[in-house]
Write a protein that holds these residues in place. Structure first.
Motif, mmCIF file in Angstrom:
data_model
loop_
_atom_site.group_PDB
_atom_site.id
_atom_site.type_symbol
_atom_site.label_atom_id
_atom_site.label_comp_id
_atom_site.label_asym_id
_atom_site.label_seq_id
_atom_site.Cartn_x
_atom_site.Cartn_y
_atom_site.Cartn_z
ATOM 1 N N GLY A 4 80.875 75.387 72.024
ATOM 2 C CA GLY A 4 80.849 73.932 71.904
ATOM 3 C C GLY A 4 81.747 73.267 72.927
ATOM 4 O O GLY A 4 82.608 73.896 73.530
ATOM 5 N N VAL A 5 81.491 71.963 73.115
ATOM 6 C CA VAL A 5 82.315 71.140 73.993
ATOM 7 C C VAL A 5 82.563 69.831 73.256
ATOM 8 O O VAL A 5 81.638 69.234 72.714
ATOM 9 C CB VAL A 5 81.616 70.858 75.347
ATOM 10 N N ARG A 6 83.826 69.414 73.210
ATOM 11 C CA ARG A 6 84.186 68.168 72.525
ATOM 12 C C ARG A 6 84.945 67.284 73.506
ATOM 13 O O ARG A 6 85.994 67.669 74.007
ATOM 14 C CB ARG A 6 85.048 68.471 71.308
ATOM 15 N N GLN A 7 84.407 66.111 73.756
ATOM 16 C CA GLN A 7 85.071 65.183 74.663
ATOM 17 C C GLN A 7 86.249 64.544 73.948
ATOM 18 O O GLN A 7 86.108 63.957 72.883
ATOM 19 C CB GLN A 7 84.101 64.121 75.167
ATOM 20 N N VAL A 8 87.431 64.683 74.565
ATOM 21 C CA VAL A 8 88.659 64.149 73.988
ATOM 22 C C VAL A 8 88.986 62.799 74.614
ATOM 23 O O VAL A 8 89.458 61.884 73.950
ATOM 24 C CB VAL A 8 89.823 65.139 74.199
ATOM 25 N N HIS A 16 87.999 71.750 80.039
ATOM 26 C CA HIS A 16 86.788 72.027 80.816
ATOM 27 C C HIS A 16 87.066 72.287 82.294
ATOM 28 O O HIS A 16 86.262 72.931 82.967
ATOM 29 C CB HIS A 16 85.770 70.887 80.653
ATOM 30 N N THR A 21 85.186 75.071 73.408
ATOM 31 C CA THR A 21 85.475 76.033 72.350
ATOM 32 C C THR A 21 84.752 77.328 72.673
ATOM 33 O O THR A 21 83.577 77.313 73.047
ATOM 34 C CB THR A 21 85.012 75.503 70.981
ATOM 35 N N PHE A 25 90.241 77.428 72.391
ATOM 36 C CA PHE A 25 89.671 76.373 73.219
ATOM 37 C C PHE A 25 90.534 76.182 74.444
ATOM 38 O O PHE A 25 91.706 76.569 74.482
ATOM 39 C CB PHE A 25 89.485 75.059 72.447
ATOM 40 N N SER A 52 87.628 67.296 78.254
ATOM 41 C CA SER A 52 86.770 67.852 77.207
ATOM 42 C C SER A 52 87.322 69.225 76.855
ATOM 43 O O SER A 52 87.742 69.977 77.749
ATOM 44 C CB SER A 52 85.329 67.999 77.689
ATOM 45 N N TYR A 53 87.334 69.559 75.567
ATOM 46 C CA TYR A 53 87.745 70.885 75.123
ATOM 47 C C TYR A 53 86.508 71.763 75.025
ATOM 48 O O TYR A 53 85.515 71.384 74.406
ATOM 49 C CB TYR A 53 88.406 70.835 73.752
#
Length: 166
Positions: free
Chosen positions: A141-145, A123, A153, A120, A150-151
């Motif tokens: 995928g994208v995960r908002q931290v 962004h 993946t 990862f 956002s990370y």
């Protein structure tokens, strides 16, 4: 005539150089996201030594100097988890990141069954995203931290070689 860069498995003697390189290399990421508390900048020497003991760690050397590194491990699901790819700023954009990734992938494959590689990045890290796409990684995928981060993946499946007819 210039020296060539050699890629090999990291040793205990590389620990301090890896940590210093990581600190130097992640300054641009910290600036990009306005966060100097990111783990690559706060990791301790003891923590890095522990990772060296139980993960695959590959380094690129120019003479005696470590100018690039990446680490990873294979989880219980057969996914090769890749982290902390860093290349010295003066050595970037010469294909060294891709060489390090391929060397780590080969080491993990040699160690046992791997069905995919995963990593990862942030962004806003467009150079990283380009590098990974060029190495066959696709966004999964994208995960908002946080509001600022956002990370993304990315994953690359491992294709088994075709079996030959007997």
């Amino acid at each position: 005539m210039g020296m060539s860069v050699n890629i090999s498995v990291a040793t205990e003697q590389d620990t301090e150089q890896i940590l210093k390189l990581q600190y130097l290399g992640y300054q641009s990421e910290a600036e990009l996201y306005g966060d100097w508390s990111i783990e690559p900048l706060t990791q301790t020497l003891e923590s890095l030594r522990a990772e060296l003991a139980d993960r695959h760690v590959v380094v690129a050397r120019l003479g005696d100097e470590v100018v690039g590194t990446v680490r990873g491990w294979v989880d219980e699901d057969g996914v090769g988890r890749i982290s902390r790819l860093v290349v010295h700023p003066r050595m970037q954009r010469h294909g060294l990141g891709g060489r390090l990734l391929r060397a780590l992938e080969e080491r993990m494959l040699a160690d046992g069954p791997v069905r995919a590689f995963q990593l990862f990045t942030g962004h806003r890290s467009l150079g990283n995203l380009r590098l990974y796409a060029g190495q066959g990684y696709e966004q999964t995928g994208v995960r908002q931290v946080s509001r600022e981060l956002s990370y993304v993946t990315l994953e690359k499946p491992v294709h088994e070689p075709l079996a030959t007819a007997v």
